[in-house]
Scaffold this active site. Structure first.
Site, PDB file in Angstrom:
ATOM      1  CG  MET A   1      42.322   0.747  28.634  1.00  0.00           C
ATOM      2  SD  MET A   1      41.124   0.044  27.464  1.00  0.00           S
ATOM      3  CE  MET A   1      40.850   1.422  26.378  1.00  0.00           C
ATOM      4  NE  ARG A   2      46.272  -2.554  34.911  1.00  0.00           N
ATOM      5  CZ  ARG A   2      47.488  -2.697  34.411  1.00  0.00           C
ATOM      6  NH1 ARG A   2      47.865  -3.843  33.888  1.00  0.00           N
ATOM      7  NH2 ARG A   2      48.342  -1.698  34.437  1.00  0.00           N
ATOM      8  CB  ILE A   3      42.055  -9.032  30.788  1.00  0.00           C
ATOM      9  CG1 ILE A   3      41.936  -8.478  29.368  1.00  0.00           C
ATOM     10  CG2 ILE A   3      41.274 -10.329  30.947  1.00  0.00           C
ATOM     11  CD1 ILE A   3      42.535  -9.356  28.313  1.00  0.00           C
TER      12      ILE A   3
ATOM     13  CG  ASN B   1      33.894  -3.639  28.903  1.00  0.00           C
ATOM     14  OD1 ASN B   1      34.479  -2.609  29.287  1.00  0.00           O
ATOM     15  ND2 ASN B   1      34.246  -4.266  27.788  1.00  0.00           N
TER      16      ASN B   1
ATOM     17  CD  GLU C   1      32.469   4.162  23.431  1.00  0.00           C
ATOM     18  OE1 GLU C   1      32.879   4.103  24.594  1.00  0.00           O
ATOM     19  OE2 GLU C   1      33.239   4.177  22.447  1.00  0.00           O
TER      20      GLU C   1
ATOM     21  CG  HIS D   1      34.320  -3.671  22.886  1.00  0.00           C
ATOM     22  ND1 HIS D   1      35.648  -3.724  23.269  1.00  0.00           N
ATOM     23  CD2 HIS D   1      34.295  -3.991  21.576  1.00  0.00           C
ATOM     24  CE1 HIS D   1      36.381  -4.078  22.229  1.00  0.00           C
ATOM     25  NE2 HIS D   1      35.594  -4.245  21.186  1.00  0.00           N
TER      26      HIS D   1
ATOM     27  CG  ASP E   1      36.102  -7.041  24.806  1.00  0.00           C
ATOM     28  OD1 ASP E   1      35.855  -6.511  25.901  1.00  0.00           O
ATOM     29  OD2 ASP E   1      37.083  -6.715  24.104  1.00  0.00           O
TER      30      ASP E   1
ATOM     31  CG  ASN F   1      32.138   5.814  27.989  1.00  0.00           C
ATOM     32  OD1 ASN F   1      30.989   5.812  27.550  1.00  0.00           O
ATOM     33  ND2 ASN F   1      33.200   5.604  27.219  1.00  0.00           N
TER      34      ASN F   1
ATOM     35  N   GLY G   1      38.144   9.152  30.871  1.00  0.00           N
ATOM     36  CA  GLY G   1      36.897   9.131  31.648  1.00  0.00           C
ATOM     37  C   GLY G   1      35.709   9.864  31.069  1.00  0.00           C
TER      38      GLY G   1
HETATM   39  C1  GAR Z   1      35.978   4.116  25.153  1.00  0.00           C
HETATM   40  O1  GAR Z   1      35.887   4.283  23.750  1.00  0.00           O
HETATM   41  C2  GAR Z   1      35.661   2.689  25.537  1.00  0.00           C
HETATM   42  O2  GAR Z   1      34.648   2.115  24.755  1.00  0.00           O
HETATM   43  C3  GAR Z   1      36.974   2.032  25.273  1.00  0.00           C
HETATM   44  O3  GAR Z   1      37.940   2.947  25.737  1.00  0.00           O
HETATM   45  C4  GAR Z   1      37.431   4.267  25.615  1.00  0.00           C
HETATM   46  C5  GAR Z   1      37.513   4.939  26.964  1.00  0.00           C
HETATM   47  O4  GAR Z   1      37.182   6.295  26.862  1.00  0.00           O
HETATM   48  N1  GAR Z   1      37.093   0.784  25.958  1.00  0.00           N
HETATM   49  C6  GAR Z   1      37.726  -0.263  25.462  1.00  0.00           C
HETATM   50  O5  GAR Z   1      38.301  -0.251  24.393  1.00  0.00           O
HETATM   51  C7  GAR Z   1      37.711  -1.486  26.347  1.00  0.00           C
HETATM   52  N2  GAR Z   1      38.398  -2.581  25.714  1.00  0.00           N
HETATM   53  P1  GAR Z   1      36.837   7.170  28.156  1.00  0.00           P
HETATM   54  O6  GAR Z   1      37.967   6.936  29.166  1.00  0.00           O
HETATM   55  O7  GAR Z   1      36.807   8.568  27.653  1.00  0.00           O
HETATM   56  O8  GAR Z   1      35.506   6.684  28.685  1.00  0.00           O
END
Ligand code: GAR
Length: 204
Positions: free
Chosen positions: A92-94, A109, A176, A111, A147, A16, A14
């Site tokens: 992390m799910r579609i 989203n 990000e 990425h 994506d 982000n 988390g």
């Molecule tokens: C981030 O790097 C995000 O871009 C990626 O997972 C990480 C989550 O980090 N998302 C994906 O790869 C989606 N396919 P966080 O939980 O610290 O935000």
């Protein structure tokens, strides 16, 4: 100023989510996070939300008989809280086509690559293994592909010869944390215009 209602979907640590919370707390987003939903009861993101007085709900994937029932439960919260924008922040799910069709251009989203390069899992590892010299991050609307929806914002990040997956992930993550809150604020200000269902134009 009208405030939009935001739901954030998470699966993990988390950072982000934290970046969004920080920007909201200093008044940089015309919106409020009404609920943080996690498919994973262990997600550290839940603690970050709780620490900030944000409501959380674990919708534990394993406890549902089908993906459809699992998603119905999530939709219940999205609808009860009158959510304007669903943010996937390390979710992390579609999502199934049914879910996505219900909220057109209202799911975004983040990425960790420059889409359309390296969609799917482990985007940073894919970039290292391919040997690209530039990667980055992308905020996009979620459509029914993986994506593949209209791109809202991107930031290019250099890949150094000395990088491994970890060091590149760390460098991209910093950006990000800036990109995702900016995209949310553009949405809240109604500055995102969609052209021919595929391209995004940001209004001045
Ligand atoms: C981030 O790097 C995000 O871009 C990626 O997972 C990480 C989550 O980090 N998302 C994906 O790869 C989606 N396919 P966080 O939980 O610290 O935000």
């Amino acid at each position: 100023m009208d405030m939009i209602n935001i739901a954030v979907l998470v699966s993990g640590r988390g950072t982000n989510l934290q970046a969004i919370i920080n920007v909201i707390n200093r008044g940089g987003i015309d919106g409020k996070i009404r609920i943080v939903l996690s498919d994973n009861p262990e997600a550290y993101a839940l603690k970050r939300a709780q620490r900030n007085g944000i409501k959380t709900k674990v919708v534990h994937y394993k406890e549902y008989r089908s993906k459809d029932e699992y998603e119905q439960e999530i939709m219940k919260y999205i609808d009860n809280y009158r959510i304007d924008l669903i943010v996937l922040a390390g979710y992390m799910r579609i999502l199934s086509p049914n879910f996505i069709k219900k909220y057109p251009y209202r799911i975004i989203n983040i990425h960790p690559a420059l889409l359309p390069s390296f969609p799917g899992l482990n985007a940073q590892r894919q970039a290292i293994e391919y040997g690209v010299k530039i990667s980055g991050c992308t905020v996009h609307f979620v459509d029914e592909g993986v994506d593949s929806g209209p791109i809202i914002l991107q930031k290019a990040v250099e890949v150094k010869d000395s990088d491994d997956e970890k060091s590149l992930s760390r460098r991209i993550l910093k950006y990000e944390h800036r990109l995702l809150p900016r995209a949310i604020q553009l949405f809240a200000q109604n500055k995102i215009q969609i052209i021919n269902k595929t391209r995004v134009h940001i209004k001045k």
